[in-house]
Scaffold this motif. Structure first.
Motif, PDB file in Angstrom:
ATOM      1  N   THR A 152     137.804  51.786  50.287  1.00 49.04           N
ATOM      2  CA  THR A 152     137.197  52.460  49.543  1.00 49.04           C
ATOM      3  C   THR A 152     137.170  53.687  49.398  1.00 49.04           C
ATOM      4  O   THR A 152     137.600  54.422  48.260  1.00 49.04           O
ATOM      5  CB  THR A 152     135.382  52.192  49.830  1.00 49.04           C
ATOM      6  N   ALA A 153     137.593  54.391  50.206  1.00 48.71           N
ATOM      7  CA  ALA A 153     137.757  55.995  50.670  1.00 48.71           C
ATOM      8  C   ALA A 153     139.051  55.689  49.464  1.00 48.71           C
ATOM      9  O   ALA A 153     139.783  56.297  48.570  1.00 48.71           O
ATOM     10  CB  ALA A 153     138.131  55.680  51.792  1.00 48.71           C
ATOM     11  N   ARG A 154     140.226  55.312  49.676  1.00 45.28           N
ATOM     12  CA  ARG A 154     141.229  54.595  49.129  1.00 45.28           C
ATOM     13  C   ARG A 154     141.335  54.355  47.496  1.00 45.28           C
ATOM     14  O   ARG A 154     141.904  55.436  47.003  1.00 45.28           O
ATOM     15  CB  ARG A 154     142.558  54.309  49.459  1.00 45.28           C
ATOM     16  N   ARG A 155     140.942  53.360  47.157  1.00 44.33           N
ATOM     17  CA  ARG A 155     139.739  53.752  45.951  1.00 44.33           C
ATOM     18  C   ARG A 155     139.587  54.887  45.118  1.00 44.33           C
ATOM     19  O   ARG A 155     139.644  54.758  43.908  1.00 44.33           O
ATOM     20  CB  ARG A 155     139.247  52.139  45.916  1.00 44.33           C
ATOM     21  N   LEU A 156     138.556  55.572  45.510  1.00 49.01           N
ATOM     22  CA  LEU A 156     137.477  56.726  44.864  1.00 49.01           C
ATOM     23  C   LEU A 156     139.266  58.142  44.982  1.00 49.01           C
ATOM     24  O   LEU A 156     138.892  59.052  44.774  1.00 49.01           O
ATOM     25  CB  LEU A 156     136.871  57.307  45.637  1.00 49.01           C
ATOM     26  N   GLY A 157     140.297  57.124  46.193  1.00 50.18           N
ATOM     27  CA  GLY A 157     141.096  59.210  46.469  1.00 50.18           C
ATOM     28  C   GLY A 157     140.456  60.171  47.067  1.00 50.18           C
ATOM     29  O   GLY A 157     141.046  60.916  47.381  1.00 50.18           O
ATOM     30  N   ILE A 158     139.924  59.053  48.365  1.00 53.34           N
ATOM     31  CA  ILE A 158     139.689  60.266  49.201  1.00 53.34           C
ATOM     32  C   ILE A 158     140.712  60.322  50.531  1.00 53.34           C
ATOM     33  O   ILE A 158     141.286  59.222  50.653  1.00 53.34           O
ATOM     34  CB  ILE A 158     138.288  59.599  49.748  1.00 53.34           C
ATOM     35  N   TRP A 159     140.773  61.039  51.571  1.00 54.34           N
ATOM     36  CA  TRP A 159     141.912  61.293  51.989  1.00 54.34           C
ATOM     37  C   TRP A 159     141.570  60.836  52.983  1.00 54.34           C
ATOM     38  O   TRP A 159     140.344  61.212  53.797  1.00 54.34           O
ATOM     39  CB  TRP A 159     142.456  62.452  52.130  1.00 54.34           C
ATOM     40  N   THR A 160     141.502  60.185  54.712  1.00 54.94           N
ATOM     41  CA  THR A 160     141.130  59.450  55.191  1.00 54.94           C
ATOM     42  C   THR A 160     141.979  59.518  56.459  1.00 54.94           C
ATOM     43  O   THR A 160     143.231  59.531  56.664  1.00 54.94           O
ATOM     44  CB  THR A 160     140.986  57.975  55.380  1.00 54.94           C
ATOM     45  N   VAL A 161     140.963  60.366  57.767  1.00 52.07           N
ATOM     46  CA  VAL A 161     141.160  60.173  58.527  1.00 52.07           C
ATOM     47  C   VAL A 161     140.853  58.971  60.029  1.00 52.07           C
ATOM     48  O   VAL A 161     139.590  59.008  60.063  1.00 52.07           O
ATOM     49  CB  VAL A 161     140.370  61.865  59.687  1.00 52.07           C
ATOM     50  N   ALA A 162     141.672  58.511  60.919  1.00 55.77           N
ATOM     51  CA  ALA A 162     141.297  57.765  61.634  1.00 55.77           C
ATOM     52  C   ALA A 162     140.587  57.970  62.776  1.00 55.77           C
ATOM     53  O   ALA A 162     141.529  59.662  63.041  1.00 55.77           O
ATOM     54  CB  ALA A 162     142.159  56.415  61.541  1.00 55.77           C
ATOM     55  N   VAL A 163     139.948  57.276  63.853  1.00 56.46           N
ATOM     56  CA  VAL A 163     140.266  58.098  65.515  1.00 56.46           C
ATOM     57  C   VAL A 163     140.646  57.048  66.425  1.00 56.46           C
ATOM     58  O   VAL A 163     140.535  55.331  65.560  1.00 56.46           O
ATOM     59  CB  VAL A 163     139.088  58.606  66.053  1.00 56.46           C
ATOM     60  N   TYR A 164     141.621  56.713  67.478  1.00 57.65           N
ATOM     61  CA  TYR A 164     141.714  55.707  68.166  1.00 57.65           C
ATOM     62  C   TYR A 164     141.848  56.317  69.503  1.00 57.65           C
ATOM     63  O   TYR A 164     141.782  56.996  69.750  1.00 57.65           O
ATOM     64  CB  TYR A 164     143.040  55.036  67.855  1.00 57.65           C
ATOM     65  N   SER A 165     141.690  54.866  70.542  1.00 61.38           N
ATOM     66  CA  SER A 165     141.658  55.399  71.992  1.00 61.38           C
ATOM     67  C   SER A 165     142.902  54.738  72.189  1.00 61.38           C
ATOM     68  O   SER A 165     144.310  54.350  71.330  1.00 61.38           O
ATOM     69  CB  SER A 165     140.552  54.611  72.294  1.00 61.38           C
ATOM     70  N   ASP A 166     143.152  54.933  73.122  1.00 63.38           N
ATOM     71  CA  ASP A 166     144.592  54.517  74.024  1.00 63.38           C
ATOM     72  C   ASP A 166     144.674  52.520  73.898  1.00 63.38           C
ATOM     73  O   ASP A 166     146.506  51.745  73.610  1.00 63.38           O
ATOM     74  CB  ASP A 166     144.653  54.597  75.351  1.00 63.38           C
ATOM     75  N   ALA A 167     144.002  52.256  73.676  1.00 64.08           N
ATOM     76  CA  ALA A 167     144.210  50.435  73.270  1.00 64.08           C
ATOM     77  C   ALA A 167     143.868  50.180  72.370  1.00 64.08           C
ATOM     78  O   ALA A 167     144.595  49.263  71.804  1.00 64.08           O
ATOM     79  CB  ALA A 167     142.721  49.741  73.576  1.00 64.08           C
ATOM     80  N   ASP A 168     143.647  51.048  71.058  1.00 65.63           N
ATOM     81  CA  ASP A 168     143.673  50.899  69.970  1.00 65.63           C
ATOM     82  C   ASP A 168     145.481  51.609  69.198  1.00 65.63           C
ATOM     83  O   ASP A 168     145.155  51.983  67.756  1.00 65.63           O
ATOM     84  CB  ASP A 168     142.654  51.566  68.646  1.00 65.63           C
TER      85      ASP A 168
END
Length: 621
Positions: free
Chosen positions: A20-36
């Protein structure tokens, strides 16, 4: 509108927010653990930040690391998804104090609904009907038992800080109360750090009805109608649908109006769900539906609401968090059609729903319906997080159409070697009582034995496996690995093994299950009605069968857990010779024919590589 967003979550909900954020033109940041580190949500986001080891307490629950990641990347806002920190008022407050936008309700609203006893008192004051029960401060065990008797058995003991089915016990008689109370308080203290409880009247024919509400910072609150989440196992939702079957307009008006009053009572902003318990012994009636609790976040099952209203609730969240008014007024919202969602879990119903982990070597959920997932083929199901693989959502003009569409999606689901509950879900959808909407929260427990699929293939599935094993590849000699749907017969027979049984299967005019499948050099896997059946090919030898020369070969890397024969011992066809444990599953390797064990290299407790010869059987002359 927010221009950049950090998603403080993982898996399918993180992927769904990113879309949804991409469709709205919003820059996205993910967070992740070692497993991800290689997870789908990390690959989808514009940027990703590592936040710690696999354990959630050291990564996804570390609020300070998440806020630091937002600051580091310049993200304006944080969306918590659901679970983890989504209903943590202290975290929400810290996000706001850090100068970031919190995509969720105000911290005070979260706190107001965070404790079940306080929330019920607040709702009663707001004119929202609540389940009869005891919400008092006095937690003396004798007082609690006295109140339970006054309410009338059966009663439900619930942790005031509980959720997800934890800290909850049904008590049928006074003599069982104290033991149940002690057990409930121990679990509540362990899970929530708070052992206080409340007592509620237990509803004998309960339906779980919930209403999607939405508020903005301008004082507007609307509902987006109801969902039915009655199909549950151990208080965890399994299948959800919208609207609720059997809901007439008068009852809908009563329950949705109560939900709006509840949201307004806490000055609610953003997406929330008001959960009700209904006594459905005489159908759904407005005076027999009572408030249970409020979830101050987006729900797992929100897609069914989106499907019947045509709205994107994540977009609504982002617009409200940006200070905009609600996209639509109440009179602009309407129900169109029916939607049903099933939660596809990595678990083995045949083994008491034990979680199943490992690499998704074959993963195909088809192209029909709406698939919400956080994994792709080649990804792994980790032991560290919730075992949900995907949410499968179907929509139809009628409930019958939606059920048929979802059953078709489950029938064609192909997941291997990780076990799933797809066959179990398929059986639940096609159950006659479910089709007739004779449902309540005890539906699954009552029917559990008949809903769990038989792990042993019938003759038509053996024949389907033989057809997959002998089908002619088109072009590429490895084409069988891609999977295909069965059409016509090819070669006349195949030698296959399953679960210690070895057969030569003849392909004549007998029926073949309408299955799909794939093969490699060592195995054939057939998918039918959501269930995966693995057969070993005798040409290579392994689980359930052996090579023509009598060699038993390890089908995958694993640990030899037992050796049940010795060198020189005479064995019978199909007799288990040793057991290999791989991916937390046991695989029996059996004798391909009557004979004598002439070689035995396998030793209990040793790790072996794929392709290792473990034993050799010489046929009787």
């Amino acid at each position: 509108m927010i221009q950049s967003l950090l998603i403080a979550n993982r898996g399918e909900i993180a992927c769904r927010i990113i879309r949804t954020a991409r469709r709205l033109g919003i820059w996205t940041v993910a967070v992740y653990s070692d497993a991800d580190a290689k997870a789908l949500h990390v690959r989808m986001a514009d940027e990703a930040v590592h936040i710690g080891p696999p354990a959630v307490a050291e990564s996804y629950l570390r609020g300070e690391k998440i806020i630091a990641a937002a600051k580091e990347t310049g993200a304006e806002a944080i969306h918590p998804g659901y679970g983890f920190l989504s209903e943590n008022a202290d975290f929400a407050e810290k996000v706001i104090k850090a100068g970031l936008v919190w995509v969720g309700p105000k911290p005070d609203s979260i706190r107001a609904m965070g404790l079940k006893d306080a929330a019920k008192k607040l709702m009663a004051d707001a004119g929202v009907p609540v389940t009869p029960g005891y919400l008092g401060e006095d937690q003396d065990s004798k007082r609690l038992q006295k109140e339970a008797g006054a309410i009338g058995y059966p009663v439900l003991i619930k942790a005031v800080a509980g959720g997800g089915g934890k800290g909850m016990r049904k008590v049928d008689a006074s003599k069982d109360f104290q033991d149940a109370l002690e057990s409930c308080k121990r679990e509540a203290a362990s899970s929530f750090g708070d052992d206080r409880v409340l007592i509620e009247k237990y509803i004998l024919s309960p339906r779980h009805i919930e209403v999607q509400v939405f508020g903005d910072s301008h004082g507007n609150v609307v509902h987006l109608f109801e969902r039915d989440c009655s199909l549950q196992r151990r208080h965890q939702k399994v299948i959800e649908e919208a609207p609720a079957p059997g809901m007439d307009e008068a009852t809908r008006e009563a329950v949705t109006s109560a939900a709006v009053r509840a949201a307004k009572a806490v000055n609610y902003e953003g997406a929330g769900t008001i959960e009700f318990i209904a006594d459905a012994s005489e159908g759904l009636k407005g005076d027999r539906i009572w408030f249970m609790e409020m979830n101050t976040r987006l729900q797992v099952e929100h897609p069914v609401t989106e499907e019947i209203t045509g709205q994107d609730l994540v977009e609504w969240q982002l617009r409200v968090a940006s200070g905009e008014t609600l996209p639509l007024a109440q009179d602009e919202l309407a129900i169109d059609g029916w939607a049903i969602e099933a939660r596809l879990y990595a678990e083995d119903p045949a083994k008491g729903f034990l979680p199943s982990v490992g690499k998704l070597e074959h993963f195909d959920l088809g192209e029909d319906g709406r698939i919400e997932t956080g994994v792709e083929e080649g990804d792994a199901i980790s032991p560290f997080y919730d075992p949900m693989i995907a949410k499968l959502v179907a929509r139809g003009d009628t409930r019958e159409e939606a059920i048929g569409e979802l059953a078709s999606i489950l029938d064609e689901a192909e997941v291997w070697p990780v076990k799933t509950n797809a066959g179990f879900l398929f059986n639940a959808l096609l159950d006659e009582d479910f089709g007739d909407a004779r449902i309540d929260t005890g539906f699954i427990e009552r029917k559990l034995d008949q809903l769990v699929p038989n792990a042993d293939p019938d003759d038509s599935i053996w024949r389907a496996a033989a057809a997959v094993a002998t089908a002619e590849d088109e072009g590429d000699p490895a084409a069988g690995l891609a999977g295909f749907r069965l059409n016509a017969m090819s070669q006349p027979s195949a030698s296959l093994g399953h679960g210690g049984e070895f057969r030569r299967v003849l392909l004549d005019d007998e029926p073949i299950a309408a299955a799909s499948g794939f093969r490699d050099d060592e195995r054939v896997v057939v998918f039918y009605e959501g269930q995966a059946y693995e057969f070993e090919r005798a040409a290579r030898g392994s689980v359930g069968a052996s090579a023509a020369d009598g060699a038993l070969i390890a089908p995958m890397p694993g640990k030899v857990t037992s050796v049940e024969v010795s060198r020189g011992e005479k064995v019978a066809k199909g007799q288990r010779l040793l057991t290999l444990e791989a991916m937390k599953m046991e695989h029996g390797l059996v004798a391909p024919f009557d004979g004598t064990v002439t070689e035995l290299t396998a030793k209990a407790g040793t790790q072996v590589s794929e392709g290792t010869t473990l034993a050799l059987v010489e046929a009787n002359s």
